[in-house]
Write a protein that holds these residues in place. Structure first.
Motif, mmCIF file in Angstrom:
data_model
loop_
_atom_site.group_PDB
_atom_site.id
_atom_site.type_symbol
_atom_site.label_atom_id
_atom_site.label_comp_id
_atom_site.label_asym_id
_atom_site.label_seq_id
_atom_site.Cartn_x
_atom_site.Cartn_y
_atom_site.Cartn_z
ATOM 1 N N ASN A 116 6.042 -16.248 -20.146
ATOM 2 C CA ASN A 116 5.617 -16.629 -21.490
ATOM 3 C C ASN A 116 5.321 -18.117 -21.592
ATOM 4 O OD1 ASN A 116 8.411 -17.091 -21.263
ATOM 5 N ND2 ASN A 116 8.653 -17.034 -23.477
ATOM 6 N N GLN A 125 1.843 -20.036 -22.541
ATOM 7 C CA GLN A 125 1.752 -21.128 -23.520
ATOM 8 C C GLN A 125 0.978 -22.307 -22.947
ATOM 9 O OE1 GLN A 125 5.717 -22.215 -24.658
ATOM 10 N NE2 GLN A 125 6.143 -20.256 -25.631
ATOM 11 N N GLN A 173 -2.606 -21.567 -23.070
ATOM 12 C CA GLN A 173 -3.064 -21.746 -24.451
ATOM 13 C C GLN A 173 -3.290 -23.229 -24.749
ATOM 14 O OE1 GLN A 173 -3.795 -19.336 -26.903
ATOM 15 N NE2 GLN A 173 -4.604 -21.178 -27.865
ATOM 16 N N ALA A 174 -2.374 -24.055 -24.271
ATOM 17 C CA ALA A 174 -2.513 -25.496 -24.506
ATOM 18 C C ALA A 174 -3.788 -26.028 -23.856
ATOM 19 C CB ALA A 174 -1.295 -26.243 -23.965
ATOM 20 N N ASP A 224 -6.692 -24.964 -26.023
ATOM 21 C CA ASP A 224 -6.745 -25.840 -27.195
ATOM 22 C C ASP A 224 -7.491 -27.132 -26.893
ATOM 23 O OD1 ASP A 224 -5.223 -23.998 -28.541
ATOM 24 O OD2 ASP A 224 -3.330 -25.016 -28.178
ATOM 25 N N ASP A 229 1.048 -9.285 -16.953
ATOM 26 C CA ASP A 229 1.081 -8.830 -18.342
ATOM 27 C C ASP A 229 1.258 -9.962 -19.326
ATOM 28 O OD1 ASP A 229 1.123 -5.817 -17.809
ATOM 29 O OD2 ASP A 229 2.633 -6.660 -16.475
ATOM 30 N N ASP A 258 -3.336 -11.515 -22.636
ATOM 31 C CA ASP A 258 -3.876 -11.922 -23.942
ATOM 32 C C ASP A 258 -4.533 -13.297 -23.884
ATOM 33 O OD1 ASP A 258 -2.990 -9.604 -24.899
ATOM 34 O OD2 ASP A 258 -1.347 -10.424 -26.115
ATOM 35 N N LYS A 293 -8.298 -14.720 -24.640
ATOM 36 C CA LYS A 293 -8.591 -15.806 -25.580
ATOM 37 C C LYS A 293 -9.511 -16.844 -24.949
ATOM 38 C CE LYS A 293 -4.625 -15.971 -28.620
ATOM 39 N NZ LYS A 293 -3.321 -16.623 -28.716
ATOM 40 N N SER A 332 -5.094 -25.693 -33.917
ATOM 41 C CA SER A 332 -4.768 -24.687 -32.903
ATOM 42 C C SER A 332 -3.693 -25.211 -31.947
ATOM 43 C CB SER A 332 -6.022 -24.287 -32.132
ATOM 44 O OG SER A 332 -6.554 -25.395 -31.449
ATOM 45 N N THR A 335 0.140 -23.742 -31.232
ATOM 46 C CA THR A 335 0.723 -23.505 -29.905
ATOM 47 C C THR A 335 2.083 -24.187 -29.791
ATOM 48 O OG1 THR A 335 -1.517 -23.544 -29.017
ATOM 49 C CG2 THR A 335 0.262 -23.641 -27.428
ATOM 50 N N TYR A 349 4.630 -22.281 -31.743
ATOM 51 C CA TYR A 349 5.023 -21.054 -31.042
ATOM 52 C C TYR A 349 6.033 -21.383 -29.949
ATOM 53 C CZ TYR A 349 4.807 -17.021 -27.971
ATOM 54 O OH TYR A 349 5.144 -15.961 -27.163
ATOM 55 N N ALA A 350 5.722 -22.404 -29.148
ATOM 56 C CA ALA A 350 6.660 -22.803 -28.084
ATOM 57 C C ALA A 350 8.008 -23.172 -28.689
ATOM 58 C CB ALA A 350 6.087 -23.977 -27.294
ATOM 59 N N THR A 368 10.054 -19.960 -29.843
ATOM 60 C CA THR A 368 10.715 -19.131 -28.835
ATOM 61 C C THR A 368 12.046 -19.751 -28.407
ATOM 62 O OG1 THR A 368 9.377 -20.202 -27.129
ATOM 63 C CG2 THR A 368 8.628 -18.061 -27.883
ATOM 64 N N ARG A 371 5.240 -3.933 -32.179
ATOM 65 C CA ARG A 371 4.502 -5.150 -31.852
ATOM 66 C C ARG A 371 4.170 -5.927 -33.135
ATOM 67 N NH1 ARG A 371 -0.542 -5.559 -27.801
ATOM 68 N NH2 ARG A 371 0.780 -6.903 -26.625
ATOM 69 N N HIS A 428 0.132 -11.569 -34.674
ATOM 70 C CA HIS A 428 -0.400 -12.881 -35.030
ATOM 71 C C HIS A 428 -0.818 -12.834 -36.488
ATOM 72 C CE1 HIS A 428 -1.411 -13.740 -30.691
ATOM 73 N NE2 HIS A 428 -1.157 -12.454 -30.703
ATOM 74 N N ASP A 438 -4.372 -19.431 -35.899
ATOM 75 C CA ASP A 438 -3.657 -18.271 -35.403
ATOM 76 C C ASP A 438 -2.172 -18.608 -35.286
ATOM 77 O OD1 ASP A 438 -3.804 -15.644 -34.306
ATOM 78 O OD2 ASP A 438 -3.316 -16.543 -32.368
ATOM 79 N N GLN A 444 1.779 -17.221 -34.570
ATOM 80 C CA GLN A 444 2.589 -16.131 -34.031
ATOM 81 C C GLN A 444 3.689 -15.784 -35.029
ATOM 82 O OE1 GLN A 444 2.564 -14.618 -30.926
ATOM 83 N NE2 GLN A 444 1.198 -15.886 -29.694
ATOM 84 N N LEU A 482 9.467 -10.792 -26.410
ATOM 85 C CA LEU A 482 8.954 -10.848 -25.029
ATOM 86 C C LEU A 482 8.359 -9.503 -24.638
ATOM 87 C CD1 LEU A 482 11.424 -12.710 -22.678
ATOM 88 C CD2 LEU A 482 9.218 -13.421 -23.560
ATOM 89 N N SER A 490 5.155 -8.524 -26.749
ATOM 90 C CA SER A 490 3.930 -9.287 -26.531
ATOM 91 C C SER A 490 3.344 -9.025 -25.151
ATOM 92 C CB SER A 490 4.135 -10.782 -26.774
ATOM 93 O OG SER A 490 5.302 -11.229 -26.186
#
Lengths: 326, 350
Positions: A85, A89, A92-93, A96, A110, A114, A118, B56, B60, B63-64, B67, B180, B186, B193, B195, B260, B263
């Motif tokens: 995960n 991230q 994703q960064a 961005d 897995d 996603d 993106k 955006s 992110t 989100y980090a 978690t 989910r 999201h 976006d 989470q 976890l 997702s």
């Protein structure tokens, strides 16, 4: 005048080592350094891997990527995290930041699904490297560059057969790594003798040594030890010596110490997946794609290994491993 | 040196009835140092990283943070109560594994697996708390043992049941979509976006803050962490409070674990090791004392936010990630020093 200068220089150099050290390293680095060979815009490519902190393997991948980046006038970024995960991230960064190309590993496919979608949506071309050849296309990556772990394992098994080995141990240094399991599976597939798996704690070298020692002491019939990473091969050699075992040590991957041990005959063979090539090709192919819409292999996985390296090849490769490109 | 004139007057007044200004009350908050630190980190990365301030990017970062933050909340409460939980990181992975494997092997609705997982986690939390209060051994030992056992169980069970080190996919099973939606969806707010974990995080922080400051259980937590013997003497259920705190950690581990799983729909059995320290770091940066009895849930959230900003900020700033741990360590040291300083100032001006 020149004689005096030579004498002074000679005297000042007398205290220096003629071999090795920082200077040799700098000379090698200079030789490996490149200048941009193209005048395409300065694109930014990012690589995000599942590497742990301070992993030598990924240093070699990076040095390949940086070499290609220098040549292709690319700004190269790198990020890594062992956890799926957090790796996602990091990707994703990078999205961005609107990078112009992405290189990712799919050790935990897995977790990456996603975020790769993106990237595609954002119009960023993606190439996968190292692990995940089976998922690469499905996730929408342009291609995959790496070694098929099962095929690499099979190559090891065949080599063991050729060398007349009967009972081997596959040493896994990272419990829970799918790629490692696949390597041992591959060996099992083609190896005609008996193969046992041994889990060791890869972050704790003394523990690796004592575990292998104990295993060899408990079963005198074992005549081959296969380690899954280069740093563990010399440790396995030590363990075999300690245990008074005649078992031959063979390994996946290459580094300077392994090349040296191959030359001196302490190691049987190494199967190399050429990490340098994985980094280099990934950056170069992304550049080719942006510049010319080229893609090697028609989008099918491009294999960088397995190459079997034995005593004969080790001599030439030793220099390359020392400068950190093999 | 006008002290002699005012000193007698102060002696006669009851200090508990003294009026404290808003500013002083603010200075006394445990998370103040962390907030100052967070602002500093935010400004720092805003200036060195061009893309840090984009919506955006901030999502992110959030989100980090979430978690880590979801777990930092109960870990902070536990620290206020004077204990640690080293098993918290791996427990998240356990929670995901139990859900996934139960649903898959029994071909059950995903929610059934999640329910079984919740019960299992609460049982583990109860186990931690129960053994701790029974044996009176340090929490360090008890939860270290649980940490090791869970790490082994995670790998062992997964390999035994699935044959590999990761679980099988449950993405095509009944109940997965709704699960989910709850744990890993999201939301798009104003084109950004977000989470759903961010909502869970904020919700848990609000809940924990309410419990700490407005309920009797909150008083118990502070009392147990401050001085458990004194707390017992005035009738605080010390054992129950501690067991409850461990079960709160277990509950949040369940929430994180479900996130976890939902997702990525597959879980790797070897993950989670080392995260327990991140939760503790977030709580400590946020003003929790290692010795217990002091801290706040909001502080843990600020701590997690600092952590999220640092970990992603380094990526946005395009720095060499090799330095990440160094920055984290420096951040931890600075935040803790800042906290200590602010607290000393606040106590001096009381």
């Amino acid at each position: 005048m020149s004689a005096v200068l030579a004498a002074v220089l000679g005297a000042s150099l007398a205290g220096c080592s003629a071999t090795g050290g920082k200077r040799a390293e700098e000379r090698a680095a200079k030789a490996a350094q490149g200048r941009a060979a193209v005048d395409t815009p300065r694109w930014t490519f990012a690589m995000v891997t599942h590497s742990g902190d301070g992993d030598t393997f990924w240093d070699i991948v990076q040095s390949g990527a940086k070499q290609a980046a220098a040549k292709d006038n690319i700004k190269f970024l790198y990020a890594h995290d062992v956890e799926g995960n957090k790796q996602a991230q990091n990707v994703q960064a990078m999205i961005d930041q609107k990078v112009d190309g992405l290189i990712v590993t799919l050790a935990k496919p897995d977790a990456m699904k996603d975020v790769i979608a993106k990237a595609k949506k954002a119009g960023i071309p993606v190439i996968t490297v190292n692990s995940g050849s089976e998922k690469s296309k499905e996730f929408g990556a342009l291609t995959h560059i790496g070694q098929d772990e099962v095929i690499a394992g099979e190559a090891v098994g065949e080599q063991l057969n050729e060398r007349g080995r009967k009972k081997a141990v596959c040493v896994l240094h990272e419990q829970g790594n799918v790629g490692h399991e696949q390597r041992c599976e591959g060996v099992k597939k083609s190896f005609k003798g008996e193969l046992q798996n041994l889990y060791v704690e890869g972050t704790n070298m003394p523990n690796v040594q004592s575990s292998i020692e104990a295993k060899l002491q408990s079963d005198k019939d074992i005549d081959a030890v296969v380690t899954l990473g280069a740093p563990f091969a010399p440790t396995a050699v030590k363990a075999a010596e300690q245990a008074g075992s005649k078992a031959e040590v063979d390994t996946f991957d290459l580094n300077a110490k392994v090349a040296e041990a191959l030359q001196s005959g302490k190691l049987g063979f190494a199967v190399d997946q050429d990490p340098y090539l994985q980094g280099y090709e990934a950056v170069d192919l992304l550049w080719l794609y942006r510049y010319n819409r080229d893609m090697l292999g028609g989008g099918r996985p491009v294999l960088t290994g397995p190459q079997i390296v034995t005593k004969d090849d080790a001599k030439i490769l030793a220099d390359f491993t020392k400068r950190g490109t093999r | 040196m006008s002290a002699p004139a005012t000193a007698p007057a102060r002696d006669t007044a009851d200090e508990r009835l003294a009026h404290r200004s808003h500013l002083r009350r603010l200075l006394g908050r445990p998370e103040l140092g962390a907030v100052v630190g967070a602002v500093a980190v935010f400004v720092f990365f805003s200036t060195v990283a061009d893309s840090f301030l984009q919506a955006s990017s901030l999502s992110t970062v959030l989100y980090a943070s979430s978690t880590i933050g979801i777990m930092a909340v109960p870990v902070a409460l536990l620290m206020i109560g004077g204990e640690f939980d080293l098993s918290a990181g791996v427990m998240v992975t356990s929670a995901a594994l139990v859900s996934s494997m139960f649903s898959y092997q029994m071909t059950a609705n995903v929610w059934v697996g999640a329910g079984v997982s919740l019960l299992t986690m609460l049982a583990i939390g109860f186990f931690n708390g129960f053994v701790l209060t029974r044996t009176k051994l340090p929490s360090f030992i008890i939860t270290l043992a649980t940490f090791l056992m869970l790490t082994g169980l995670n790998l062992g069970f997964t390999k035994l049941i699935s044959g590999t080190v990761s679980t099988k996919t449950i993405g095509d099973m009944e109940g997965f979509e709704s699960a989910r939606a709850v744990f890993a969806s999201h939301l798009t707010i104003g084109g950004v976006d977000l989470q759903v974990t961010i909502l869970w995080w904020l919700g848990l922080v609000a809940l924990a803050t309410w419990v700490l400051l407005r309920t009797r259980a909150g008083n118990w937590i502070f009392a147990v962490g401050g001085n458990s013997d004194a707390a017992r003497a005035v009738g605080v259920p010390v054992k129950g409070t501690k067991i409850g705190l461990y079960m709160a950690v277990a509950f949040c581990a369940w929430v994180s674990g479900q996130h976890l799983l939902m997702s990525y729909d597959v879980v790797q059995s070897g993950e989670g090791v080392g995260n327990e320290l991140l939760y503790i770091i977030a709580a400590v940066i946020g003003g929790c004392l290692m010795t217990g009895g002091y801290g706040s849930a909001i502080g843990s959230a600020v701590g997690a936010f600092i952590f999220g900003m640092t970990s992603k900020g380094i990526v946005y700033a395009q720095w060499d990630p090799d330095w990440f741990k160094f920055f984290l360590g420096a951040m931890l040291l600075l935040a803790t020093l800042l906290n200590a300083w602010v607290r000393k100032r606040a106590e001096a001006t009381k």
